[in-house]
Design an enzyme around this catalytic site. Structure first.
Site, PDB file in Angstrom:
ATOM      1  N   HIS A  71       0.817  -1.219   0.000  1.00 56.03           N
ATOM      2  CA  HIS A  71       0.000   0.000   0.000  1.00 56.03           C
ATOM      3  C   HIS A  71       0.851   1.270   0.000  1.00 56.03           C
ATOM      4  O   HIS A  71       1.769   1.416   0.828  1.00 56.03           O
ATOM      5  CB  HIS A  71      -0.907   0.051   1.225  1.00 56.03           C
ATOM      6  N   HIS A  92      -9.040  -4.309  -2.419  1.00 52.61           N
ATOM      7  CA  HIS A  92     -10.217  -3.463  -2.679  1.00 52.61           C
ATOM      8  C   HIS A  92     -10.654  -3.607  -4.125  1.00 52.61           C
ATOM      9  O   HIS A  92      -9.927  -4.170  -4.963  1.00 52.61           O
ATOM     10  CB  HIS A  92      -9.872  -1.997  -2.391  1.00 52.61           C
ATOM     11  N   HIS A 123     -10.075   1.780  -6.311  1.00 53.92           N
ATOM     12  CA  HIS A 123      -9.147   2.418  -7.245  1.00 53.92           C
ATOM     13  C   HIS A 123      -8.270   1.328  -7.825  1.00 53.92           C
ATOM     14  O   HIS A 123      -8.328   0.175  -7.404  1.00 53.92           O
ATOM     15  CB  HIS A 123      -8.281   3.479  -6.542  1.00 53.92           C
ATOM     16  N   GLU A 175      -6.347  -4.253  -9.071  1.00 55.11           N
ATOM     17  CA  GLU A 175      -5.059  -4.792  -8.639  1.00 55.11           C
ATOM     18  C   GLU A 175      -5.070  -6.313  -8.463  1.00 55.11           C
ATOM     19  O   GLU A 175      -4.121  -6.992  -8.885  1.00 55.11           O
ATOM     20  CB  GLU A 175      -4.617  -4.090  -7.361  1.00 55.11           C
TER      21      GLU A 175
END
Length: 272
Positions: free
Chosen positions: A60, A104, A115, A134
């Protein structure tokens, strides 16, 4: 049996706001502790399920969020950036499984803090015409190495995306998205218990897992959030401008797509 964990923060129980993912405030300090403990739950479940080695990659933002002194000492940890293959740094063919913890949903989709890689840069990323977040992009890279995604944890929207990509994988929903910045949360202790159980079950079912692959060559398309961002990325010689905001790159495989995505993400900082 070696297990690889790519750890993100937006999908962690208790995390709902951008502030919680940005260093320099009390809410971030809380969020990184929550992230570390969910990773610990996945580590514990992995070892209980038969893992002999676990490698955690902090995936992250600054990629130095996990608190080393609070991490289960049985696991090794990759911190910092830049690094090769970014959210999949250190992943090699000899791993048996990939766990995506705290992930996410993709950019432009419903989901808490949804995102793809860089919320400032990308509106959508497509590999071979398929819009992916991702998990899909790095899952395809893992698949290229022959390693299946065996566990995914995050909100209900992430779980929905993951079931389409990795149907055999264990999926643990720790919160239900009410909007991009609000969710109904599972209690953190329950979330950690569910993640540990999911990790154990994932390894128990590992023989049924199949790597997710996108056969190459293919075209990777990056829809930028503004024409200015596309202007910036278009200076790369292999880039093909498709319209005001979309750049296309011919890729031999998922590894090349990850490389171009990382380059465009880094270049976007010039326009912040």
């Amino acid at each position: 049996m070696k297990v690889y964990i790519s750890a993100d923060i937006e999908g962690v129980a208790g995390v709902v706001s951008p502030q919680q993912g940005q260093p320099g405030n009390a809410e971030y300090e809380r969020a990184r502790r929550l992230m570390t403990e969910e990773v610990n739950a996945a580590i514990a479940g992995a070892f209980e399920g038969g893992a002999t080695e676990v490698l955690v990659n902090d995936s992250h933002g600054p990629m130095s969020n996990i608190i080393p002194e609070l991490l289960d000492p049985r696991a090794d940890l990759i911190l910092g950036k830049p690094k090769p293959f970014n959210m999949a740094a250190g992943l090699t063919r000899d791993f048996a499984a990939v766990f995506l913890v705290g992930h996410h949903a993709a950019a432009s989709n419903f989901g808490v803090l949804a995102h793809t890689t860089n919320s400032f840069a990308f509106r959508e990323v497509r590999l071979a015409g398929r819009a992916l977040g991702e998990p899909g992009i790095y899952g395809a890279y893992a698949g290229q190495l022959g390693v299946p995604v065996a566990l995914v944890t995050g909100d209900d929207r992430l779980v929905e995306e993951a079931r389409d990509l990795f149907p055999q994988a264990e999926a643990v929903c720790v919160k239900t998205a009410l909007s991009n910045r609000a969710a109904r949360q599972m209690a953190v202790e329950k979330a950690r218990a569910a993640i540990a159980a999911g990790a154990r079950q994932a390894l128990a079912n590992l023989r049924a897992m199949r790597p997710f692959t996108i056969p190459g060559p293919f075209v990777a398309e990056f829809v930028m959030n503004s024409p200015a961002l596309a202007d910036q990325g278009a200076v790369l010689p292999p880039a093909r401008r498709q319209d005001a905001t979309t750049l296309a790159f011919a890729c031999a495989d998922a590894a090349e797509a990850v490389g171009w995505m990382t380059a465009l993400s880094a270049m976007s900082a010039v326009l912040r």
